[in-house]
Enzyme design. Structure first.
Site, short mmCIF file in Angstrom:
data_model
loop_
_atom_site.label_atom_id
_atom_site.label_comp_id
_atom_site.label_asym_id
_atom_site.label_seq_id
_atom_site.Cartn_x
_atom_site.Cartn_y
_atom_site.Cartn_z
N SER A 99 -23.26 -44.07 22.07
CA SER A 99 -23.60 -45.14 22.86
C SER A 99 -24.33 -44.49 24.14
CB SER A 99 -22.12 -45.60 23.40
OG SER A 99 -21.24 -45.92 22.52
N HIS B 225 -26.93 -48.36 16.69
CA HIS B 225 -25.82 -48.57 17.50
C HIS B 225 -25.34 -49.85 17.30
CE1 HIS B 225 -24.45 -49.05 22.07
NE2 HIS B 225 -23.36 -48.14 21.20
N GLU C 263 -28.33 -52.13 17.65
CA GLU C 263 -29.58 -51.62 18.23
C GLU C 263 -30.04 -50.82 17.27
OE1 GLU C 263 -28.85 -52.34 22.88
OE2 GLU C 263 -27.79 -50.60 21.88
N ASN D 14 -26.28 -51.57 27.26
CA ASN D 14 -25.50 -50.99 28.37
C ASN D 14 -26.48 -50.74 29.52
OD1 ASN D 14 -23.29 -50.74 26.88
ND2 ASN D 14 -23.69 -48.95 26.02
P1 NAD Z 1 -12.90 -42.69 17.54
O1 NAD Z 1 -12.19 -41.68 18.35
O2 NAD Z 1 -11.98 -43.88 17.25
O3 NAD Z 1 -13.26 -42.16 16.17
C1 NAD Z 1 -14.02 -40.93 15.99
C2 NAD Z 1 -13.50 -40.24 14.75
O4 NAD Z 1 -14.36 -39.25 14.35
C3 NAD Z 1 -12.17 -39.75 14.66
O5 NAD Z 1 -11.63 -40.38 13.27
C4 NAD Z 1 -12.38 -38.26 14.42
O6 NAD Z 1 -11.33 -37.61 13.60
C5 NAD Z 1 -13.53 -38.03 13.61
N1 NAD Z 1 -14.40 -36.90 13.88
C6 NAD Z 1 -14.40 -36.43 15.18
N2 NAD Z 1 -15.11 -35.13 15.21
C7 NAD Z 1 -15.43 -34.89 14.01
C8 NAD Z 1 -16.32 -34.44 13.11
N3 NAD Z 1 -16.91 -33.26 13.83
N4 NAD Z 1 -16.55 -34.61 11.64
C9 NAD Z 1 -15.88 -35.48 11.07
N5 NAD Z 1 -15.51 -36.47 11.98
C10 NAD Z 1 -15.21 -36.38 13.24
O7 NAD Z 1 -14.47 -42.95 18.37
P2 NAD Z 1 -15.05 -44.33 18.26
O8 NAD Z 1 -14.72 -44.99 19.57
O9 NAD Z 1 -15.20 -44.78 16.85
O10 NAD Z 1 -16.53 -43.59 18.60
C11 NAD Z 1 -17.34 -43.00 17.56
C12 NAD Z 1 -18.89 -42.95 18.17
O11 NAD Z 1 -19.34 -44.34 18.14
C13 NAD Z 1 -18.82 -42.30 19.39
O12 NAD Z 1 -20.30 -41.70 19.45
C14 NAD Z 1 -19.22 -43.54 20.43
O13 NAD Z 1 -19.85 -42.96 21.54
C15 NAD Z 1 -19.98 -44.59 19.58
N6 NAD Z 1 -19.66 -45.86 19.89
C16 NAD Z 1 -18.11 -46.28 20.21
C17 NAD Z 1 -18.03 -47.67 20.73
C18 NAD Z 1 -16.62 -47.95 21.35
O14 NAD Z 1 -16.54 -49.19 22.02
N7 NAD Z 1 -15.62 -47.28 20.60
C19 NAD Z 1 -19.09 -48.62 20.59
C20 NAD Z 1 -20.28 -48.20 20.29
C21 NAD Z 1 -20.46 -46.71 19.87
#
Ligand code: NAD
Length: 509
Positions: free
Chosen positions: A125, A146, A158, A196
């Site tokens: 993000s 995204h 996106e 964003n």
């Molecule tokens: P989250 O913490 O819910 O999940 C992340 C997962 O990745 C976890 O299960 C963790 O164990 C795993 N992980 C961490 N490091 C790792 C690695 N090196 N290899 C393999 N697995 C690994 O996070 P999320 O909210 O799902 O966000 C994930 C991505 O999506 C981020 O880049 C975030 O910026 C992006 N994002 C999040 C949102 C949101 O609202 N949560 C929205 C859009 C984008």
């Protein structure tokens, strides 16, 4: 490079199976795409598969898919024993922790496993797509993809090209996004991408005007809902998202844009963030909450009695004069029609981007009797008014009573160039225009992204059509003139089209 995004055996790797990864897996398999998923935490991928299976079973119970289709979709999910199992993937989507080094390390390893034609994307993000790709050997096949949270409910995705991304990659992602039943929108890598970035206009301008003491949080939210047509006010939205998310994201976008004043954060957000007063998740933010987590909001005070005296409406803004004359005529006010107000008349002005003080001074009106009314937005559900710092409370109450006398609530704010809604919406339009100017996305795509990703009633360009390009431009030029703050300088995209008198959607030959 020929990449068949429509191939029936398309296989997508999803790495990181948290909130986002599992949602991406769900929409991929529901769209007929095979998935290999992995997570560094032992057991996490299995949990995610169980979760997706539950969600698809629920969708089948609700009748949005058949039981068989749900079972077939779940059967498309494979769990990876190691990263090596990503080898057959045509596309790998990374959704791991938001950390540049972790993402770069993952892609460097992945690159040695997958085929050279495999597309690599990040769901980041807040990180630059170009920057994540900078340390891989084949940045031309890398892009941003995204998704929004919760993925199955948020249709937008996106599709972001980094500096070195090749066109076939973006074309393929547009097709794959649609196969996942998403609405893909193209844009070029920039801080905050589309959604964003534009969203900063809403929350940051609301914070700036509240910091100035123009209106309370609850009043800003009421105005943006009832006058602006937004489903949620900016402070309600920040409460829901949490200031631990909103404030750092705002600081990041501001700094990634080299301290561009349009994105300047505000102490209203920072102090709450530092104090851990984050919103609903800490049961205290801009609002306090009762035991059922309903915000505690005092009911609006009854308006003063209807005003029996004479009212003079300035003609300096002919459109505003017309709207207010019609409204007050229906209400039965005693309207004066002379070129200047009589000795004791209530004086009403209808500024576009000016404050009441500037109107009174420039139009040589008595500031003690001058009240400004916002006529740029529909006045059906709520009206907004403000006085100068000298407006006598008798005249302020007179205007309030008059405007509320047909039962429509009135918000009285302190003197502000652009009241509340004018300035917030103008900032949204201005950020949209700066995106169009940098050619990061097409105006229609910005509107699509903003309405789908943020649920705003209109995207920036449609807002300008509805409110009038020239008027939105004037809100900004007047704010810029009155504050002297480059934060409010109109985008050159908007300036040119306002001066030419054309729609912001006019295609260039
Ligand atoms: P989250 O913490 O819910 O999940 C992340 C997962 O990745 C976890 O299960 C963790 O164990 C795993 N992980 C961490 N490091 C790792 C690695 N090196 N290899 C393999 N697995 C690994 O996070 P999320 O909210 O799902 O966000 C994930 C991505 O999506 C981020 O880049 C975030 O910026 C992006 N994002 C999040 C949102 C949101 O609202 N949560 C929205 C859009 C984008």
């Amino acid at each position: 490079m020929s990449f068949d995004a429509n191939r029936p055996d398309l296989t997508v790797g999803v790495i990181g199976t948290g909130a986002m990864g599992r949602g991406i897996v769900q929409v991929a398999v529901a769209g007929g795409i095979n998935v290999v998923m992995s997570d560094s935490r032992p057991g996490a991928a299995q949990e995610a598969r169980d979760f997706v299976a539950k969600m698809l079973a629920r969708a089948a119970e609700k009748g949005s898919m058949t039981q068989e289709d749900a079972a077939v979709a779940v059967a498309r999910i494979k769990l990876a024993a190691s990263l090596e199992d990503m080898k057959p993937c045509h596309l790998v989507i990374e959704a791991i922790v938001e950390n540049l080094d972790a993402k770069r390390r993952l892609f460097a390893e992945l690159e040695t496993i997958v085929s050279p034609e495999c597309i690599l994307v990040s769901n980041t993000s807040s990180l630059s797509v170009t920057s994540i790709a900078a340390q891989i050997k084949t940045p031309q096949r890398f892009a941003g993809f995204h998704f929004f949270n919760p993925v199955p409910l948020m249709k937008l995705v996106e599709v972001i090209n980094g500096l070195l991304t090749e066109e076939w990659v973006v074309d393929a992602l547009m097709v794959i996004g649609k196969r996942m039943t998403r609405e893909p929108v193209r844009c070029t890598d920039a801080p905050g991408f589309l959604v964003n970035q534009v969203g900063r206009g809403f929350t940051l301008e609301a914070s700036h005007l509240s910091y100035e003491g123009v209106a309370s949080f609850v009043d800003v939210d009421r105005v943006m809902r009832d006058v602006g047509g937004f489903r949620m006010g900016p402070f309600e939205l920040m409460e829901l998202t949490g200031l631990d998310v909103t404030h750092p994201a705002s600081e990041l976008i501001y700094n990634q844009f080299f301290q561009e004043p349009r994105f300047r954060p505000n102490l209203i957000m920072k102090s709450r963030y530092e104090a851990g007063v984050l919103g609903r998740k800490t049961k205290k933010g801009f609002y306090e909450y009762d035991a059922e987590m309903k915000p505690i909001v005092a009911p609006e005070a009854a308006p003063p009695a209807a005003y029996p005296g004479h009212v003079w409406i300035s003609t300096a803004e002919p459109a505003g004069h017309k709207v207010l004359t019609e409204l007050l005529g229906k209400i039965g006010a005693k309207l004066e029609t002379g070129p200047r107000p009589s000795a004791n008349a209530l004086i009403l002005v209808t500024p576009i981007g000016e404050d009441a003080t500037t109107c009174a001074v420039e139009q040589q009106l008595d500031p003690k009797r001058t009240v400004a009314v916002d006529t740029m937005f529909p006045m059906v559900k709520r009206r907004t008014m403000m006085g100068t710092p000298l407006t006598d409370h008798v005249y302020r109450n007179a205007a309030h009573g008059l405007l509320a006398s047909d039962g429509v609530p009135v918000t009285v704010c302190r003197d502000s160039p652009g009241f509340i809604a004018q300035r917030i919406v103008a900032m949204i339009v201005n950020i949209g225009c700066s995106i169009a100017q940098s050619r990061a996305a097409q105006p229609a795509d910005v509107d699509k992204a903003v309405t789908l990703g943020l649920n705003y009633p209109n995207g920036p360009f449609r807002f300008a059509e509805v409110l009038g390009v020239e008027r939105v431009y004037r809100v900004l030029t007047n704010m810029y003139r009155i504050y002297g703050d480059p934060r409010y300088r109109p985008s050159i995209w908007l300036t040119r089209r306002a001066k030419l008198g054309v729609s912001l959607l006019t295609p260039e030959p």
